[in-house]
Design a protein around this motif. Structure first.
Motif, short mmCIF file in Angstrom:
data_model
loop_
_atom_site.label_atom_id
_atom_site.label_comp_id
_atom_site.label_asym_id
_atom_site.label_seq_id
_atom_site.Cartn_x
_atom_site.Cartn_y
_atom_site.Cartn_z
N SER A 147 -36.97 10.32 14.12
CA SER A 147 -36.95 11.75 14.38
C SER A 147 -37.91 12.11 15.51
O SER A 147 -38.97 11.51 15.67
N THR A 148 -37.51 13.13 16.27
CA THR A 148 -38.41 13.70 17.27
C THR A 148 -39.40 14.61 16.56
O THR A 148 -39.32 14.86 15.35
N GLU A 149 -40.36 15.13 17.33
CA GLU A 149 -41.33 16.05 16.74
C GLU A 149 -40.66 17.28 16.16
O GLU A 149 -41.15 17.90 15.22
N ALA A 150 -39.51 17.66 16.73
CA ALA A 150 -38.78 18.83 16.24
C ALA A 150 -37.93 18.51 15.01
O ALA A 150 -37.27 19.39 14.47
N GLY A 151 -37.94 17.24 14.57
CA GLY A 151 -37.20 16.86 13.38
C GLY A 151 -35.77 16.44 13.65
O GLY A 151 -35.02 16.20 12.70
N GLN A 152 -35.37 16.31 14.91
CA GLN A 152 -34.01 15.92 15.23
C GLN A 152 -33.87 14.40 15.13
O GLN A 152 -34.65 13.66 15.72
N LYS A 153 -32.87 13.94 14.38
CA LYS A 153 -32.62 12.50 14.26
C LYS A 153 -31.73 12.06 15.41
O LYS A 153 -30.53 11.90 15.27
N THR A 154 -32.33 11.86 16.58
CA THR A 154 -31.55 11.52 17.77
C THR A 154 -31.99 10.21 18.40
O THR A 154 -31.46 9.83 19.42
N LEU A 155 -32.95 9.52 17.80
CA LEU A 155 -33.47 8.30 18.40
C LEU A 155 -33.21 7.11 17.48
O LEU A 155 -33.23 7.24 16.26
N THR A 156 -32.96 5.97 18.10
CA THR A 156 -32.78 4.73 17.35
C THR A 156 -33.81 3.72 17.83
O THR A 156 -34.37 3.84 18.93
N PRO A 157 -34.08 2.68 17.02
CA PRO A 157 -35.10 1.70 17.42
C PRO A 157 -34.75 0.93 18.69
O PRO A 157 -35.64 0.46 19.39
N TYR A 158 -33.44 0.77 18.98
CA TYR A 158 -33.02 0.03 20.16
C TYR A 158 -32.12 0.94 21.00
O TYR A 158 -31.19 1.54 20.49
N MET A 159 -32.40 1.02 22.31
CA MET A 159 -31.57 1.80 23.22
C MET A 159 -31.41 1.06 24.53
O MET A 159 -32.33 0.35 24.98
N ILE A 160 -30.26 1.24 25.16
CA ILE A 160 -29.98 0.65 26.47
C ILE A 160 -29.41 1.76 27.34
O ILE A 160 -28.47 2.45 26.96
N VAL A 171 -34.79 -9.77 35.13
CA VAL A 171 -35.40 -9.08 34.00
C VAL A 171 -36.89 -8.92 34.29
O VAL A 171 -37.57 -9.89 34.64
N ILE A 172 -37.38 -7.69 34.14
CA ILE A 172 -38.76 -7.37 34.52
C ILE A 172 -39.47 -6.70 33.35
O ILE A 172 -38.91 -5.79 32.72
N ARG A 173 -40.68 -7.14 33.08
CA ARG A 173 -41.51 -6.50 32.07
C ARG A 173 -42.83 -6.06 32.71
O ARG A 173 -43.49 -6.84 33.38
N LYS A 174 -43.15 -4.79 32.50
CA LYS A 174 -44.42 -4.24 32.94
C LYS A 174 -45.04 -3.46 31.79
O LYS A 174 -44.37 -3.18 30.79
N ARG A 175 -46.28 -3.11 31.94
CA ARG A 175 -46.89 -2.23 30.95
C ARG A 175 -46.24 -0.87 31.03
O ARG A 175 -46.01 -0.34 32.13
N SER A 176 -45.94 -0.27 29.88
CA SER A 176 -45.23 1.00 29.83
C SER A 176 -46.06 2.02 29.06
O SER A 176 -46.85 1.67 28.18
N TYR A 177 -45.90 3.30 29.40
CA TYR A 177 -46.61 4.33 28.64
C TYR A 177 -45.80 4.84 27.45
O TYR A 177 -46.13 5.85 26.85
N GLN A 178 -44.76 4.12 27.06
CA GLN A 178 -44.05 4.44 25.84
C GLN A 178 -44.93 4.08 24.63
O GLN A 178 -45.69 3.12 24.66
N GLU A 179 -44.80 4.82 23.55
CA GLU A 179 -45.54 4.52 22.32
C GLU A 179 -44.64 4.08 21.18
O GLU A 179 -45.10 3.43 20.26
N LEU A 180 -43.36 4.42 21.23
CA LEU A 180 -42.43 4.00 20.18
C LEU A 180 -41.74 2.68 20.52
O LEU A 180 -41.29 1.98 19.62
N TRP A 181 -41.66 2.36 21.81
CA TRP A 181 -40.86 1.21 22.23
C TRP A 181 -41.64 0.30 23.17
O TRP A 181 -42.56 0.72 23.87
N LYS A 182 -41.21 -0.97 23.20
CA LYS A 182 -41.51 -1.84 24.33
C LYS A 182 -40.32 -1.78 25.26
O LYS A 182 -39.19 -1.56 24.82
N THR A 183 -40.56 -2.02 26.54
CA THR A 183 -39.52 -1.75 27.53
C THR A 183 -39.41 -2.89 28.53
O THR A 183 -40.40 -3.50 28.92
N ALA A 184 -38.16 -3.14 28.95
CA ALA A 184 -37.89 -4.07 30.06
C ALA A 184 -36.81 -3.47 30.93
O ALA A 184 -36.01 -2.64 30.49
N LEU A 185 -36.79 -3.89 32.19
CA LEU A 185 -35.74 -3.53 33.14
C LEU A 185 -34.88 -4.74 33.42
O LEU A 185 -35.40 -5.85 33.55
#
Length: 358
Positions: A260-273, A304-318
Motif C-alpha cells: 500500500s501507498t501512504e494513502a492506503g492504495q493497494k497499487t504496488l507489488t514487490p516486483y515491477m518491470i 545489466v547495470i546496478r547502481k546505488r538507488s534512493y529507493q527504500e522499498l526496492w532494489k533496482t537494476a537497469l
C-alpha cells in the motif's frame, strides 16, 4: 499516467532525501569484482541464442545458459505472460477500430476500443464494480436478461450547473453501464469525453449494444516482456501502449494483497518491470548520476547495470537493449545483489513489444 506510475513517482519524490551511504562500500565492491571475474570466465564457455522480434526489425538476445551460481536463468519461463481476458468484444460502433487489452491493478482486465477521440472501455472484474455516482442521471437497463445500472451525463458547458466542477461530471458527457454478467464476473462499459458541449463519439444506445454483444471468448493480453526467472511469482498486471511502453507487476503466488501507498492504495507489488524508451524510463530506477556503477553485465546485445538507488522499498537494476530501449527492474529490498542481477539478466522484450520511440 497509470496508478502504478503515479505511486512510483510519489515514493521516489518522497524518499529522494533519504539516501544513506553503505558502511562497507569498498569491501562490497572488491568482493563483487572477484565474483564478477569468476562469472566472466563462465560466460566465455557458453553459447547464446538470438530471438528475432517479428515485425520490429530488432534483434533481442536471450541467453540460454545457467551457471551454478544462477548467473542467467536457462530460458524465458513458459508462464511469464498475463492471464487472458475471459470476455471479448462482439460488436463495436463504426470508427472504433483499434482494440487493446491490459491487465490493470489490482488484477482487473480493461478492454479498450479507440476511435479518433475517446475510447470505449470495458472493465472485467472478479469483484463488484461500483457504478459512478455524481450529478448525472442514474437508471437501469436490461443486458441479456440482467438488470444493469446506467449512468448518464449529457454534453454541457464545462462547469455548468448542475454538474459542478468535479471530474468526470464537470468537463463533458458520460455514458456507463455496470452489471454482474455472471457469478464472479462484474463488467462495466464506460464512455467519457472531456469535451464540454461536444457530443460523445457513440450514443448511450450504442453502448448498450456493446454491452449486450460481449462474448465469452479469451482474449490474450499482449506479451510484451519475457521473464526467465519466474520461480514463485505470477504476473498480476500488464499495461502497454506503443508510446509509453510496458509496465509489468509481479507478485508471489501466495500473495493476496498488494503493498500500500501512504494513502492506503493497494497499487504496488514487490516486483515491477518498466520497459520503454530510455529517456523517460531510466528515472524510475532511482539512480543518481553522482553514484558510481557497482556492477555491469553484458549479455549479447543487452547490458545489466546496478547502481546505488534512493529507493527504500526496492532494489533496482537497469537493462539496456538496442534501439534505446531500457527495462527498469524493481525487486524487494531483501533480495541479494546476486539474485537481483540474475533476475534482471533474464528480462527481455516479448514478441508483442514494439520499441517505443519517445
Amino acid at each position: 499516467m497509470n496508478e502504478t506510475e503515479q505511486a512510483v513517482r510519489h515514493v521516489l519524490a518522497d524518499w529522494a532525501a533519504g539516501i544513506s551511504a553503505h558502511p562497507n562500500l569498498a569491501d562490497a565492491v572488491l568482493a563483487r569484482d572477484t565474483r564478477r571475474r569468476r562469472r566472466r570466465r563462465a560466460l566465455l564457455s557458453c553459447v547464446a541464442a538470438v530471438v528475432f522480434l517479428a515485425g520490429a526489425g530488432v534483434l533481442w538476445a536471450v541467453a540460454p545458459w545457467r551457471t551454478p551460481d544462477r548467473l542467467v536463468p536457462a530460458s524465458p519461463h513458459p508462464d511469464d505472460s498475463a492471464p487472458p481476458s475471459p470476455v471479448d468484444f462482439g460488436w463495436l460502433p463504426d470508427g472504433f477500430d483499434t482494440e487493446t487489452l491490459d491487465l490493470v491493478p489490482p488484477g482487473v482486465w480493461r478492454l479498450t476500443a479507440t476511435a479518433d477521440r475517446e475510447p470505449i472501455e470495458v472493465t472485467i472484474s472478479p469483484v463488484e464494480l461500483p457504478p459512478t455516482r455524481g450529478n448525472g442521471t442514474t437508471g437501469t437497463a436490461d443486458v441479456n436478461g440482467v438488470t444493469a445500472t446506467t449512468y448518464s451525463v449529457p454534453p454541457h458547458a464545462v462547469g455548468a450547473p448542475p454538474y459542478g466542477t468535479n471530474s468526470p461530471d464537470a468537463d463533458g458527457a458520460t455514458e456507463e453501464i455496470t452489471w454482474q454478467r455472471k457469478p464472479g464476473q462484474w463488467v462495466q462499459v464506460h464512455l467519457h469525453f472531456a469535451g464540454g458541449e461536444k457530443p460523445l463519439a457513440a450514443s448511450g444506445d450504442d453502448l448498450l449494444r456493446v454491452a449486450r454483444g460481449l462474448v465469452d471468448r479469451e482474449r490474450p493480453v499482449p506479451h510484451v516482456v519475457r521473464i526467465a526467472d519466474l520461480t514463485g511469482l505470477r504476473v498480476v498486471a500488464s499495461q502497454y501502449d506503443d508510446w509509453r511502453g510496458a509496465t509489468i507487476n509481479l507478485a508471489p503466488t501466495s500473495m493476496t494483497t498488494w503493498m500500500s501507498t501512504e494513502a492506503g492504495q493497494k497499487t504496488l507489488t514487490p516486483y515491477m518491470i518498466r520497459l520503454g524508451n530510455a529517456d523517460p524510463v531510466e528515472g524510475y530506477a532511482g539512480f543518481s548520476d553522482r553514484q558510481p556503477v557497482l556492477e555491469t553485465r553484458a549479455l549479447d546485445g543487452r547490458t545489466v547495470i546496478r547502481k546505488r538507488s534512493y529507493q527504500e522499498l526496492w532494489k533496482t537494476a537497469l537493462v539496456r537493449f538496442p534501439e534505446n530501449q531500457v527495462a527498469v527492474v524493481l525487486v524487494p529490498k531483501r533480495t541479494s545483489d546476486a539474485d537481483l542481477m540474475a533476475f534482471a539478466s533474464g528480462i527481455t522484450p516479448g514478441p508483442d513489444y514494439v520499441p517505443v520511440r519517445r
